[in-house]
Design an enzyme around this catalytic site. Structure first.
Site, PDB file in Angstrom:
ATOM      1  CD  GLU A  12      -2.923  -1.335   2.186  1.00 37.42           C
ATOM      2  OE1 GLU A  12      -4.137  -1.454   1.980  1.00 37.42           O
ATOM      3  OE2 GLU A  12      -2.342  -1.444   3.372  1.00 37.42           O
ATOM      4  N   GLY A  78     -12.612  -4.235   1.494  1.00 35.84           N
ATOM      5  CA  GLY A  78     -13.516  -5.091   0.960  1.00 35.84           C
ATOM      6  C   GLY A  78     -14.752  -4.225   0.747  1.00 35.84           C
ATOM      7  CG  MET A 172      -8.717  -5.765   8.478  1.00 35.51           C
ATOM      8  SD  MET A 172      -7.766  -7.337   8.186  1.00 35.51           S
ATOM      9  CE  MET A 172      -7.585  -7.906   9.886  1.00 35.51           C
ATOM     10  CD  GLU A 173      -5.230  -1.981   8.311  1.00 35.75           C
ATOM     11  OE1 GLU A 173      -6.025  -1.766   7.447  1.00 35.75           O
ATOM     12  OE2 GLU A 173      -4.857  -3.151   8.601  1.00 35.75           O
ATOM     13  CG  ASP A 196     -11.886  -8.076  -0.770  1.00 34.65           C
ATOM     14  OD1 ASP A 196     -10.869  -7.622  -0.242  1.00 34.65           O
ATOM     15  OD2 ASP A 196     -12.721  -8.162   0.005  1.00 34.65           O
TER      16      ASP A 196
HETATM   17  N1  ADE Z   1      -9.267  -5.155   3.330  1.00 29.17           N
HETATM   18  C1  ADE Z   1      -9.554  -5.545   2.019  1.00 29.17           C
HETATM   19  N2  ADE Z   1     -10.442  -6.629   1.827  1.00 29.17           N
HETATM   20  C2  ADE Z   1     -10.927  -6.716   3.065  1.00 29.17           C
HETATM   21  C3  ADE Z   1     -11.891  -7.375   3.856  1.00 29.17           C
HETATM   22  N3  ADE Z   1     -12.493  -8.349   3.128  1.00 29.17           N
HETATM   23  N4  ADE Z   1     -11.896  -7.566   5.406  1.00 29.17           N
HETATM   24  C4  ADE Z   1     -11.379  -6.799   6.119  1.00 29.17           C
HETATM   25  N5  ADE Z   1     -10.116  -6.072   5.514  1.00 29.17           N
HETATM   26  C5  ADE Z   1     -10.111  -5.884   4.163  1.00 29.17           C
END
Ligand code: ADE
Length: 230
Positions: A12, A78, A172-173, A196
């Site tokens: 990243e 995501g 996640m951050e 995703d």
């Molecule tokens: N970062 C990218 N895709 C993610 C997902 N599916 N869950 C958590 N963090 C992500």
């Protein structure tokens, strides 16, 4: 002006380092911080490692050790909202921690007493981001981004995060950087490009699109920093 840019993973921030070309590096508490002199501003770039605790360490280090006056996060997420596709760019207007649960004490999911359920990105940075998107002829989606220490790859969990927080994306951050910045009164903004759809195919999609989506977010953040560092 000193501006901090955080990513979670090496992938990243690599596109940013490639764009800035020249930097000094410094290791603090298990992370490398890259110091860049750019157009009269100081830019500090680092990847925190995955998760809310790591991101909080990096954000705090950027503020206390490097004197960052603004913090920008760049990375992938995501997608939760319908119509989001891999590579779409998002601006988190608000962030929440979807994995915080002290509902047993009557609190709302995601809420910690003396904290906030939703942390709001800085208005000036969001406005500038929208100008940059317009200049680049790029569509940028806006909405709530939910953070938690879980990679979401399941339709039911995904649906419950949408229902509970009306979130458009999951990562996640972001909310931990938001929480740190809010407490230190440092303006911040979180950008993510979709890697995703947080469903059953999420891990394969993430592996396939991490690099390309990270690049989209990093290139955008580079342009934004160009605009605000003058
Ligand atoms: N970062 C990218 N895709 C993610 C997902 N599916 N869950 C958590 N963090 C992500």
């Amino acid at each position: 002006m000193t501006i901090g840019i955080i990513g979670a993973m090496r992938e990243e921030i690599v596109p940013l380092l490639a764009l800035y070309k020249e930097y000094e590096s410094m290791e603090i508490a298990g992370n490398v911080y890259y110091k860049i002199a750019y157009k009269g501003a100081n830019i500090i770039v680092a990847y925190s490692k995955i998760g809310k605790v790591h991101a909080a360490i990096s954000a705090t280090t950027m503020i206390l050790r490097f004197g960052c006056e603004k913090i920008i996060f760049s990375g992938v997420a995501g997608g939760l909202a319908k119509g989001l596709n891999v590579g779409d760019l998002l601006l988190a207007t608000k962030l929440c921690q979807h994995d915080v649960d002290i509902t047993a004490f009557g609190h709302a999911k995601g809420f910690i007493p003396e904290g906030k359920l939703f942390y709001e990105s800085d208005k000036y940075l969001c406005d500038k981001a929208k100008e940059v998107a317009k200049d680049m002829n790029l569509s940028i989606k806006e909405g709530v981004v939910a953070s938690g220490d879980q990679f979401i790859a399941n339709q039911q969990i995904k649906d419950s995060i949408v229902k509970e927080f009306d979130a458009i994306a999951v990562e996640m951050e972001g909310a931990s950087v938001a929480c740190v910045c809010d407490n230190f009164k440092i303006p911040y903004c979180i950008f993510r490009s979709i890697s995703d759809s947080a469903d059953g195919e999420a891990s394969q999609s993430f592996d396939e699109f991490l690099e390309s989506s990270a690049k989209i977010s990093a290139h955008f953040v580079y342009k934004l920093v160009d605009k605000i560092s003058l």
